[in-house]
Structures are given as C-alpha cells and as structure tokens.
Design a protein around this motif. Structure first.
Motif, mmCIF file in Angstrom:
data_model
loop_
_atom_site.group_PDB
_atom_site.id
_atom_site.type_symbol
_atom_site.label_atom_id
_atom_site.label_comp_id
_atom_site.label_asym_id
_atom_site.label_seq_id
_atom_site.Cartn_x
_atom_site.Cartn_y
_atom_site.Cartn_z
ATOM 1 N N THR A 151 36.925 38.499 26.889
ATOM 2 C CA THR A 151 37.828 39.208 27.860
ATOM 3 C C THR A 151 37.665 39.013 29.227
ATOM 4 O OG1 THR A 151 38.927 40.573 26.046
ATOM 5 C CG2 THR A 151 39.431 41.324 28.347
ATOM 6 N N LEU A 152 38.149 38.208 29.969
ATOM 7 C CA LEU A 152 37.642 37.891 31.178
ATOM 8 C C LEU A 152 38.615 37.933 32.222
ATOM 9 C CD1 LEU A 152 36.475 34.113 30.275
ATOM 10 C CD2 LEU A 152 35.049 36.291 29.970
ATOM 11 N N ASP A 153 37.834 38.654 33.377
ATOM 12 C CA ASP A 153 38.508 38.958 34.564
ATOM 13 C C ASP A 153 38.591 37.263 35.239
ATOM 14 O OD1 ASP A 153 39.050 41.068 36.172
ATOM 15 O OD2 ASP A 153 37.186 41.847 36.072
ATOM 16 N N HIS A 154 39.913 37.391 36.086
ATOM 17 C CA HIS A 154 39.760 36.221 36.923
ATOM 18 C C HIS A 154 39.317 36.406 38.401
ATOM 19 C CE1 HIS A 154 42.666 32.761 38.640
ATOM 20 N NE2 HIS A 154 41.355 32.584 38.918
ATOM 21 N N VAL A 155 37.841 36.277 38.115
ATOM 22 C CA VAL A 155 37.275 36.354 39.715
ATOM 23 C C VAL A 155 37.477 35.647 40.721
ATOM 24 C CG1 VAL A 155 34.769 36.433 40.544
ATOM 25 C CG2 VAL A 155 35.285 36.831 38.225
ATOM 26 N N GLU A 156 37.866 36.170 42.184
ATOM 27 C CA GLU A 156 38.235 35.440 42.999
ATOM 28 C C GLU A 156 37.464 34.424 43.382
ATOM 29 O OE1 GLU A 156 40.952 36.390 45.197
ATOM 30 O OE2 GLU A 156 40.527 34.617 46.639
ATOM 31 N N GLY A 157 37.958 33.036 43.416
ATOM 32 C CA GLY A 157 36.930 31.807 43.622
ATOM 33 C C GLY A 157 36.134 31.571 42.552
ATOM 34 N N GLY A 158 36.400 32.144 41.405
ATOM 35 C CA GLY A 158 35.381 31.933 40.230
ATOM 36 C C GLY A 158 35.416 30.507 39.558
ATOM 37 N N GLU A 159 34.296 29.903 39.542
ATOM 38 C CA GLU A 159 34.276 28.445 38.999
ATOM 39 C C GLU A 159 34.613 28.682 37.678
ATOM 40 O OE1 GLU A 159 30.056 27.083 39.098
ATOM 41 O OE2 GLU A 159 30.876 24.835 39.388
ATOM 42 N N VAL A 160 34.123 29.424 36.746
ATOM 43 C CA VAL A 160 34.203 29.518 35.227
ATOM 44 C C VAL A 160 35.509 30.282 34.860
ATOM 45 C CG1 VAL A 160 33.196 30.041 33.050
ATOM 46 C CG2 VAL A 160 31.817 28.823 34.902
ATOM 47 N N SER A 161 35.457 31.513 35.404
ATOM 48 C CA SER A 161 36.644 32.291 35.153
ATOM 49 C C SER A 161 37.991 31.544 35.726
ATOM 50 C CB SER A 161 36.897 33.569 35.677
ATOM 51 O OG SER A 161 36.807 33.640 37.199
ATOM 52 N N GLY A 162 37.983 30.876 36.804
ATOM 53 C CA GLY A 162 38.863 30.034 37.453
ATOM 54 C C GLY A 162 39.510 29.106 36.491
#
Lengths: 265, 201
Positions: free
Chosen positions: A106-117
């Motif tokens: 379960t993943l957060d969409h991190v601001e600018g996140g390379e993998v989560s993006g």
C-alpha cells in the motif's frame, strides 16, 4: 540514561573476548530471517490496483515462489529503466502471511517520488517488477504477544498486516491500534478497522469527534489495560511522529526495551 | 535485465560517487533508528574500549575532547538506498582512541555498542588507518540527538547502520559477532560498493 556498560568504573569490566555488554534497548529480532529468500530477486506481477485514499493505493502482486512473511516485515522493490538504470526502495508488506502466492503493498504517492510516481501514474495489471524479501525480523509480529500498535499516515501499513493476520488466523491475543490521519478521507484501510482501533484526526474529523494530535490521553487507557505479559509496542510513521509517539509511550510507562520503531523520511 | 514497462527514472547524470542501487538524497537526511531516541547529554556520555586490548579504558566528554580533533568531509550511504554527498562531520579519529588502549595482535573484530543498547559488528581493519571517527559535530553544529548526538561512530565507507548512534563503546574480539541488524538479516560487513546489503549478498 547510561547503560551498565557505560557506568562501569574504568578498568573494572576487564575484558576477555566475551559477548556484547548488557544493554537497555537491545530488543531482539522477533524471528530468524531466511537469508536465502532475502538474497534472491523474484519477479512480481501486478494483478490488481485498489484505491484507498486520494493519494494512496494498494498494489496486489502474484509472486508464485514467495516464501511467506510475518506481519511487519518489508521487502525491497526494484524498477529497471530501458538503459539499465535501476531504482530500489524498501516497502512494508500490507497483506497477511496467508495469501497464497500473492503479496500487497500500500503506497503513498510521494511528491516527486521516482518509484511511487511510476506506481501511481504508470503501473497497470500485467506489469512486472522485481522484489526480494521478506527482510528483517525486527518489526515482525508473529501473533504471540499482546501488541500495541501506533501508526500515522502510511505508517499504518505494516500494522494493518498484523491486524489482518490476527483476524485471518482467529488469534485472541490482545491487539490495539492507535492510528493518526489528517482527516477521515486520508485514513488508509478505514473500512477494515474494528473495536481494536482508535482513530485520531489531526486536521478534520467527523461531527462530534475531536480534532487534535495523538496525546497522553489516547495512550493512557491502553497501557492501563495491562494484558498478561505486557504490551509489545510497534510504532510506525514519519520520524516526527515516531519521536512524538515513542515519547508518549515511555512517559506513560511502556518499557523502552519493548518499543519497536520503524521510521520513514 | 528485467526492464519495467514505462519506467524511465528521474533525470540523471552519471555520478561516479554513487554506489550501485543508491540514489542521491540531496538535502534530506532520513532518520532510521529502530529504538526510542535516548535522552543523553554530553555530561552523561562516556565512551569505552575494552576486550582484546592492553589497557581498557573509558573517556568522558571532556577527556575525549582533549584528543586531537579530526574531521570527515565526504559521502555517506544508507542500505535503504539513499546516499548523501559532501557531508561534514567533526570529532576525533578512532585511531587516537585505539593508540591509547593498544589492541592485541589477536584482535580482528569489534562490536560497537550504543547507550541505547544497539550493537553492530565491524572488522578491526575497517576502524583503523583514518577510516573511522567518533563524531560530535555535523555541519559545524552539535550532532542532533536523532542522528546520534551527542556522539556517534562514523564509518563512512560502509553502509550507515555500521555508524552506531549514541556510541558507548567498542569491544575488541578475535572473532566476528553479529550485531543488531546483522542478526536481523543484514550483511556482516556492508560495503556499499559491493552492494553487501543482506546476508547472502
């Protein structure tokens, strides 16, 4: 808070090649870790994406040779670009152990996140990524001891694996969850919480529910329950939250050496 | 190579300082300790070296500060895959402490232990010849508690879990003895350039 080692008079604890000095924290791992499983990269095939909150989704994978895990363990995930560039990240496992060749993150969409993006904008069922694990026995909860879980934001993910495991296995060992979110719409896994859970809302709350951060008043009644053998505390969230929550626990009487913390930056 | 459909990664230039599998954390410095941050003031802090040495001894804060100052400026690498470039620590080279206690010829490894109870094991060769420090300043200021202040071990050429926060002592041994993370599945040595992350790597 000096340790026994630190308070020993200089020259007194003389020395042979003995084992490590006695210490206060020294929380042992809860389980032995399989080195073979941790060393091996495996292909994980994305089978399903479920929206949890506006910024959080659950990604379900088929990993046919997954060796199994315990709630609270994490894995390392690797994405590879066409030019060979790789990006790898640690993620907690959200699913319970008994999920027949499947795992969930379960993943957060991190601001600018390379993998989560990539996960939140590009990934679709059928995509393949690589994983290795499960890793680390430290934050694991096998379901044997009473567990007091304290999480904030996506820090609730490894704790949710524990709750799911307890339910799926029909365990009656005491378990409580304090979960903090900015508002009800950001509470991850909200539909799955039961009587074991107290939600704390820091910015917006439903009618009649107070707004405010996690406080001694939330912690005290849980510590007062005193289950046989005492609580094993598991704290997961941002570093700021982990510092705040672990201090509350210590001030309320939870032993320092029975608090396990997983922080993310 | 298992290319991930649609994954390009963030824009990048080749950085020879970045070990395999790492990314540049930029200004971030994540905090990754597993225990409650101890309330430890410089007045409480002590550092001891014993085990296979000629003269075991302890230093308090003031005594440690009489040793020659030494600084590290360079990079650090965390097993969780971030690296941080151009960090500046100040303290004392571990060589200055070891010169006082005089390790036995039979000493091959050390267990570093913290005031929190954390432990980590290291080959003695990774702690000598200017490769390790007791550090109490970061970027010209006292080392913050959450990063191991008042003083931490600094072994920058290994993954950062080896740089024990709130360092309390070293015990020198004639064998390797796994520490906290090493018992939890992490590699015995942790060389970032060889990607020694987990036991079995």
């Amino acid at each position: 808070m000096p340790t026994a080692a630190a308070t020993a008079a200089p020259g007194s604890a003389s020395a042979g090649p003995a084992s490590t000095p006695p210490t206060r924290f020294a929380v042992p791992g809860r389980i032995a870790v399989s080195n073979r499983a941790a060393a091996l990269w495996q292909t994980a095939t994305l089978t399903e994406i479920r929206r949890e909150t506006p910024a959080v989704s659950t990604f379900r994978f088929a990993v046919p040779c997954w060796a199994g895990h315990l709630p609270g363990q994490h894995l390392m995930l690797r994405l590879t670009a066409g030019d060979g560039y790789t990006a790898q990240r640690h993620y907690s496992l959200a699913s319970p152990p008994d999920d027949a060749g499947h795992i969930e993150l379960t993943l957060d969409h991190v601001e600018g996140g390379e993998v989560s993006g990539w996960f939140h904008t590009e990934a679709r069922p059928g995509d393949e990524v690589e994983v290795r694990g499960p890793l680390s026995g430290f934050f694991a909860w096998p379901g044997d001891r009473p567990a007091l879980l304290v999480g904030a934001g996506s820090g609730v993910v490894p704790l949710m694996s524990m709750i799911r495991h307890r339910r799926a296995a029909g365990l009656d060992v005491p378990l409580r969850l304090l979960v903090s979110a900015r508002g009800p719409e950001e509470l991850i896994h909200a539909a799955e919480y039961g009587a074991e859970t107290t939600a704390v809302f820091t910015r917006r709350a439903p009618e009649g529910v107070p707004v405010g951060r996690l406080s001694a008043a939330h912690v005290a009644p849980l510590l007062a329950e005193r289950p046989a053998g005492g609580w094993e505390a598991y704290v997961c969230g941002s570093n700021a939250f982990a510092e705040h929550a672990s201090r509350l626990l210590v001030e309320a009487g939870q032993p320092v050496d029975r608090i396990r913390i997983e922080r993310f930056g | 190579m298992n290319v991930t459909r649609g994954f390009t990664g963030r824009p990048r230039v080749h950085n020879p300082g970045l070990p395999p599998g790492q990314y540049d954390a930029g200004d971030d410095w994540p905090v990754l300790s597993a225990e409650v941050t101890p309330d430890l003031t410089p007045a409480d802090w002590t550092f001891r070296i014993d085990g296979l040495v000629a003269e075991p001894r302890s230093w308090d804060w003031d005594e440690a500060h009489t040793l020659p100052a030494s600084a590290y400026e360079g990079d650090i690498h965390c097993v969780t895959s971030w690296s941080k470039f151009g960090v500046r620590f100040a303290g004392v080279s571990l060589d200055a402490f070891l010169d006082v206690v005089r390790p036995d010829a039979s000493a091959t490894h050390a267990v570093a232990y913290s005031h929190s109870g954390y432990t980590t094991n290291l080959p003695l060769a990774d702690l000598t010849d200017g490769r390790a420090w007791i550090a109490w300043e970061y970027d010209g200021k006292p080392l913050p508690a959450e990063h191991g202040g008042p003083a931490r071990l600094l072994v920058p050429h290994l993954y950062f879990w080896k740089s024990a926060k709130w360092i309390a002592g070293l015990r020198l041994l004639d064998h390797d003895e796994p520490g906290f993370w090493e018992q939890n599945g992490y590699h015995a040595r942790g060389n970032p350039w060889e990607e020694q992350r987990y036991s079995g790597d």
